[in-house]
Design a protein around this motif. Structure first.
Motif, mmCIF file in Angstrom:
data_model
loop_
_atom_site.group_PDB
_atom_site.id
_atom_site.type_symbol
_atom_site.label_atom_id
_atom_site.label_comp_id
_atom_site.label_asym_id
_atom_site.label_seq_id
_atom_site.Cartn_x
_atom_site.Cartn_y
_atom_site.Cartn_z
ATOM 1 N N ASP A 29 3.390 -2.149 8.654
ATOM 2 C CA ASP A 29 3.176 -0.625 8.356
ATOM 3 C C ASP A 29 4.571 -0.095 8.503
ATOM 4 O O ASP A 29 5.271 -0.161 9.711
ATOM 5 C CB ASP A 29 2.261 -0.133 9.587
ATOM 6 C CG ASP A 29 1.848 1.402 9.119
ATOM 7 O OD1 ASP A 29 2.319 1.833 7.976
ATOM 8 O OD2 ASP A 29 0.853 1.937 9.818
ATOM 9 N N GLU A 30 5.081 0.092 7.451
ATOM 10 C CA GLU A 30 6.466 0.700 7.321
ATOM 11 C C GLU A 30 7.638 -0.261 8.029
ATOM 12 O O GLU A 30 8.152 0.283 8.952
ATOM 13 C CB GLU A 30 6.689 2.221 7.889
ATOM 14 C CG GLU A 30 6.146 3.284 6.846
ATOM 15 C CD GLU A 30 7.380 3.119 5.788
ATOM 16 O OE1 GLU A 30 8.359 3.305 6.331
ATOM 17 O OE2 GLU A 30 6.880 2.913 4.644
ATOM 18 N N PRO A 31 7.699 -1.386 7.324
ATOM 19 C CA PRO A 31 8.340 -2.291 8.207
ATOM 20 C C PRO A 31 9.916 -2.233 8.171
ATOM 21 O O PRO A 31 10.815 -2.785 8.882
ATOM 22 C CB PRO A 31 8.048 -3.831 7.488
ATOM 23 C CG PRO A 31 7.647 -3.291 6.135
ATOM 24 C CD PRO A 31 7.123 -1.997 6.429
ATOM 25 N N ALA A 48 1.755 -4.687 3.316
ATOM 26 C CA ALA A 48 2.659 -3.879 3.701
ATOM 27 C C ALA A 48 2.499 -2.172 3.061
ATOM 28 O O ALA A 48 2.583 -2.141 2.047
ATOM 29 C CB ALA A 48 4.179 -4.476 3.356
ATOM 30 N N VAL A 49 2.499 -1.461 3.936
ATOM 31 C CA VAL A 49 2.463 -0.071 3.681
ATOM 32 C C VAL A 49 4.033 0.418 3.582
ATOM 33 O O VAL A 49 4.736 0.117 4.484
ATOM 34 C CB VAL A 49 2.064 0.825 4.913
ATOM 35 C CG1 VAL A 49 2.377 2.491 4.725
ATOM 36 C CG2 VAL A 49 0.454 0.652 4.891
ATOM 37 N N ILE A 88 0.656 -1.144 -0.112
ATOM 38 C CA ILE A 88 0.032 -0.086 0.006
ATOM 39 C C ILE A 88 0.766 1.437 0.031
ATOM 40 O O ILE A 88 1.890 1.285 0.928
ATOM 41 C CB ILE A 88 -1.032 -0.066 1.333
ATOM 42 C CG1 ILE A 88 -1.843 -1.117 1.378
ATOM 43 C CG2 ILE A 88 -1.808 1.252 1.110
ATOM 44 C CD1 ILE A 88 -2.514 -1.462 2.391
ATOM 45 N N ILE A 89 0.908 1.993 -1.150
ATOM 46 C CA ILE A 89 1.663 3.217 -1.082
ATOM 47 C C ILE A 89 0.745 4.405 -1.299
ATOM 48 O O ILE A 89 -0.633 4.368 -1.590
ATOM 49 C CB ILE A 89 2.556 3.162 -2.114
ATOM 50 C CG1 ILE A 89 1.708 3.127 -3.478
ATOM 51 C CG2 ILE A 89 3.518 1.982 -2.244
ATOM 52 C CD1 ILE A 89 2.776 3.428 -4.715
#
Ligand code: ATP
Length: 263
Positions: A165-167, A192-193, A37-38
């Motif tokens: 989320d922003e890993p 994943a964001v 997800i971007i």
């Protein structure tokens, strides 16, 4: 035949003040999919991820996990199927790394300790490069090490869908690649964001682009990250150049410091 793990149908979310933060999002995640997800800051990525992971209930629409409504699943069932590594998770700084990662097993076995559980935890620590730090307390870890410990806990949870989320925001460039490769190799569905656009194509099988709370693109990275869309959503240019040595294209996001060159 593909197995649909997660489906969102016309999902929306409003703040208490009535402001629409996410609107009309429909998507599906199949087994083995890696959905990135971007979108720019404030686009609604985290809000969408939190709804998909069952952390907040959508105000509109519905989400299904393995065909069943997510909000009808008992919390323990959700915890057995879904692992989340959030942007603002605050693991207890006093916990030893191994005890923290072992928490990933709680949805499956409660607080019992068994040797086979220990094997799963040790394997998760090994895969994330954290085995050598198993006795350290969380509070003593660097940002990147803590991020690895969080991912180790999520791996130990053996979820069907892994939400990140922003890993990689605390990781150096090499570690970013290693962690995303490791996550991809798990073979579970991943949502994943990601902020680093250059990681999207190597990592994701599909990409969802959020802008102003709406889904404005959903397809493979190659079909989605077109110069026109990247320019419209992020106000930067994307260049495709021949690799100077290897027989492949390089995708470069041209991010100038002087943004004033863009009208
Ligand atoms: N509970 C809330 N009440 C009011 N506004 C909220 C709430 N939660 C989020 N927002 C707002 O909704 C918008 C979307 O937030 P969200 O965190 O989903 O964006 P994001 O795309 O993940 O952003 P970032 O890239 O900056 O992390 C933001 O403008 C945020 O300020």
């Amino acid at each position: 035949m593909s197995t649909v793990m997660l489906e969102a149908h016309d999902v929306g979310f409003r703040s208490l003040a009535g402001q629409s933060l996410v609107e009309d999002v429909s998507l599906r995640v199949e087994a083995g999919d890696r959905l990135a997800i971007i979108g720019p800051n404030g686009a609604g990525k985290t809000t969408l991820l939190r709804m998909l992971a069952g952390m907040v209930r959508p105000g509109l629409g519905e989400i299904r996990l393995g065909g069943r409504r997510l909000d009808h699943l008992a919390a323990i069932d959700r915890a057995r199927k879904i692992a989340v590594v959030g942007q603002s998770d605050q693991p207890d700084p006093r916990l030893a790394v191994i005890d923290y990662v072992e928490l990933g097993r709680v949805p499956h076995v409660g607080l019992r300790r068994r040797s086979e559980e220990r094997d799963i935890v040790v394997e998760a620590l090994k895969r994330t490069g954290m085995l050598k730090m198993l006795d350290r307390v969380i509070g003593s870890l660097s940002g990147g090490e803590r991020q690895r410990a969080q991912i180790a806990r999520a791996i130990a949870q053996e979820p069907k869908v892994l939400f990140l989320d922003e890993p990689t925001n605390h990781l150096d460039p090499r570690a970013r690649a290693e962690i995303l490769e490791l996550v991809a190799e798990l073979g579970v569905a991943v949502v994943a964001v990601l902020h680093d656009l250059s990681l999207v194509a190597p990592f994701a099988s599909r990409v969802a682009v959020m802008n102003g709370g709406r889904l404005v693109g959903l397809d493979s990275p190659a079909r989605t990250l077109t110069p026109a869309l990247v320019r419209e959503v992020f106000s930067v240019d994307v260049l495709r150049l021949p690799h100077p040595v290897e027989d492949r294209e390089l995708t470069i996001f041209d991010i100038p410091i002087r943004l004033s060159v863009y009208p």
